[in-house]
Design a protein around this motif. Sequence first.
Motif, PDB file in Angstrom:
ATOM      1  N   LEU A 193       0.851  -1.171   0.000  1.00 50.18           N
ATOM      2  CA  LEU A 193       0.000   0.000   0.000  1.00 50.18           C
ATOM      3  C   LEU A 193       0.893   1.228   0.000  1.00 50.18           C
ATOM      4  O   LEU A 193       1.834   1.314   0.793  1.00 50.18           O
ATOM      5  CB  LEU A 193      -0.913   0.016   1.220  1.00 50.18           C
ATOM      6  N   VAL A 194       0.607   2.161  -0.899  1.00 52.70           N
ATOM      7  CA  VAL A 194       1.417   3.364  -1.046  1.00 52.70           C
ATOM      8  C   VAL A 194       0.527   4.575  -0.814  1.00 52.70           C
ATOM      9  O   VAL A 194      -0.504   4.731  -1.479  1.00 52.70           O
ATOM     10  CB  VAL A 194       2.056   3.435  -2.451  1.00 52.70           C
ATOM     11  N   ALA A 195       0.930   5.437   0.142  1.00 51.52           N
ATOM     12  CA  ALA A 195       0.193   6.669   0.417  1.00 51.52           C
ATOM     13  C   ALA A 195       0.603   7.732  -0.592  1.00 51.52           C
ATOM     14  O   ALA A 195       1.782   7.885  -0.909  1.00 51.52           O
ATOM     15  CB  ALA A 195       0.465   7.142   1.838  1.00 51.52           C
ATOM     16  N   GLY A 196      -0.379   8.474  -1.091  1.00 51.21           N
ATOM     17  CA  GLY A 196      -0.111   9.493  -2.103  1.00 51.21           C
ATOM     18  C   GLY A 196       0.426  10.789  -1.550  1.00 51.21           C
ATOM     19  O   GLY A 196       1.065  11.553  -2.264  1.00 51.21           O
ATOM     20  N   ASP A 197       0.173  11.085  -0.282  1.00 50.37           N
ATOM     21  CA  ASP A 197       0.681  12.303   0.340  1.00 50.37           C
ATOM     22  C   ASP A 197       1.028  12.018   1.799  1.00 50.37           C
ATOM     23  O   ASP A 197       0.948  10.874   2.241  1.00 50.37           O
ATOM     24  CB  ASP A 197      -0.325  13.457   0.211  1.00 50.37           C
ATOM     25  N   ASP A 198       1.427  13.064   2.521  1.00 50.04           N
ATOM     26  CA  ASP A 198       1.876  12.882   3.908  1.00 50.04           C
ATOM     27  C   ASP A 198       0.938  13.561   4.906  1.00 50.04           C
ATOM     28  O   ASP A 198       1.364  14.003   5.955  1.00 50.04           O
ATOM     29  CB  ASP A 198       3.299  13.418   4.056  1.00 50.04           C
ATOM     30  N   LYS A 199      -0.349  13.616   4.571  1.00 45.98           N
ATOM     31  CA  LYS A 199      -1.324  14.210   5.486  1.00 45.98           C
ATOM     32  C   LYS A 199      -1.615  13.248   6.631  1.00 45.98           C
ATOM     33  O   LYS A 199      -1.477  12.033   6.488  1.00 45.98           O
ATOM     34  CB  LYS A 199      -2.612  14.537   4.749  1.00 45.98           C
ATOM     35  N   LYS A 200      -2.066  13.799   7.755  1.00 46.81           N
ATOM     36  CA  LYS A 200      -2.338  13.001   8.941  1.00 46.81           C
ATOM     37  C   LYS A 200      -3.421  11.960   8.679  1.00 46.81           C
ATOM     38  O   LYS A 200      -3.290  10.791   9.055  1.00 46.81           O
ATOM     39  CB  LYS A 200      -2.746  13.923  10.086  1.00 46.81           C
ATOM     40  N   GLU A 201      -4.504  12.342   8.011  1.00 46.48           N
ATOM     41  CA  GLU A 201      -5.593  11.395   7.761  1.00 46.48           C
ATOM     42  C   GLU A 201      -5.201  10.325   6.746  1.00 46.48           C
ATOM     43  O   GLU A 201      -5.642   9.180   6.845  1.00 46.48           O
ATOM     44  CB  GLU A 201      -6.850  12.121   7.313  1.00 46.48           C
ATOM     45  N   THR A 202      -4.346  10.665   5.800  1.00 47.86           N
ATOM     46  CA  THR A 202      -3.869   9.660   4.842  1.00 47.86           C
ATOM     47  C   THR A 202      -2.973   8.649   5.546  1.00 47.86           C
ATOM     48  O   THR A 202      -3.066   7.449   5.284  1.00 47.86           O
ATOM     49  CB  THR A 202      -3.102  10.328   3.677  1.00 47.86           C
ATOM     50  N   ASN A 203      -2.117   9.110   6.451  1.00 46.70           N
ATOM     51  CA  ASN A 203      -1.266   8.192   7.213  1.00 46.70           C
ATOM     52  C   ASN A 203      -2.094   7.249   8.067  1.00 46.70           C
ATOM     53  O   ASN A 203      -1.784   6.069   8.186  1.00 46.70           O
ATOM     54  CB  ASN A 203      -0.296   8.974   8.100  1.00 46.70           C
ATOM     55  N   ALA A 204      -3.150   7.769   8.682  1.00 49.17           N
ATOM     56  CA  ALA A 204      -4.009   6.927   9.511  1.00 49.17           C
ATOM     57  C   ALA A 204      -4.693   5.860   8.658  1.00 49.17           C
ATOM     58  O   ALA A 204      -4.752   4.690   9.035  1.00 49.17           O
ATOM     59  CB  ALA A 204      -5.052   7.783  10.218  1.00 49.17           C
ATOM     60  N   LYS A 205      -5.201   6.251   7.508  1.00 47.15           N
ATOM     61  CA  LYS A 205      -5.864   5.289   6.623  1.00 47.15           C
ATOM     62  C   LYS A 205      -4.868   4.303   6.030  1.00 47.15           C
ATOM     63  O   LYS A 205      -5.209   3.163   5.761  1.00 47.15           O
ATOM     64  CB  LYS A 205      -6.614   6.016   5.509  1.00 47.15           C
ATOM     65  N   HIS A 206      -3.630   4.742   5.826  1.00 47.61           N
ATOM     66  CA  HIS A 206      -2.592   3.880   5.271  1.00 47.61           C
ATOM     67  C   HIS A 206      -2.390   2.658   6.164  1.00 47.61           C
ATOM     68  O   HIS A 206      -2.421   1.518   5.725  1.00 47.61           O
ATOM     69  CB  HIS A 206      -1.300   4.689   5.126  1.00 47.61           C
TER      70      HIS A 206
END
Length: 136
Positions: free
Chosen positions: A57-70
Amino acid sequence: MSRIGKAPIVLPAGVTVSVDEANLVTVTGPKGTLTEQVTGNIQVTLVENEGKKEVLLVAGDDKKETNAKHGLYRALIANLVTGVSNGFTKSVTINGVGYKCAVQGNKLVLNIGFSHPVNMEIPAGLTVTCPSATEI
């Protein structure tokens, strides 16, 4: 980035994973088929590393909510893989002097300190085993 989300998910033999355009992950194995919809800015990719198939799984950005979902979606997909390959198991260890358990037919017999044994009927669809006198 999420430390949990970075870890690859190694697929055991007999388990296949497919990902469609809408990031719908379908995991198929000997015990059935499960699906999970991945939302947010997270991409699911299938790779083969040294003869082993893995899901990344690759996160597209470094936002807090994206990291949590990652990390969340990595854990959910890992649970899907475990579910279709091994199924759900729960282990219980009984501790006490003279405590023991046994399976007799469709009943679980527990000797756990009462003056009488406790008989519990095993529900249909569940498999209960007692590998030792103190483990269920």
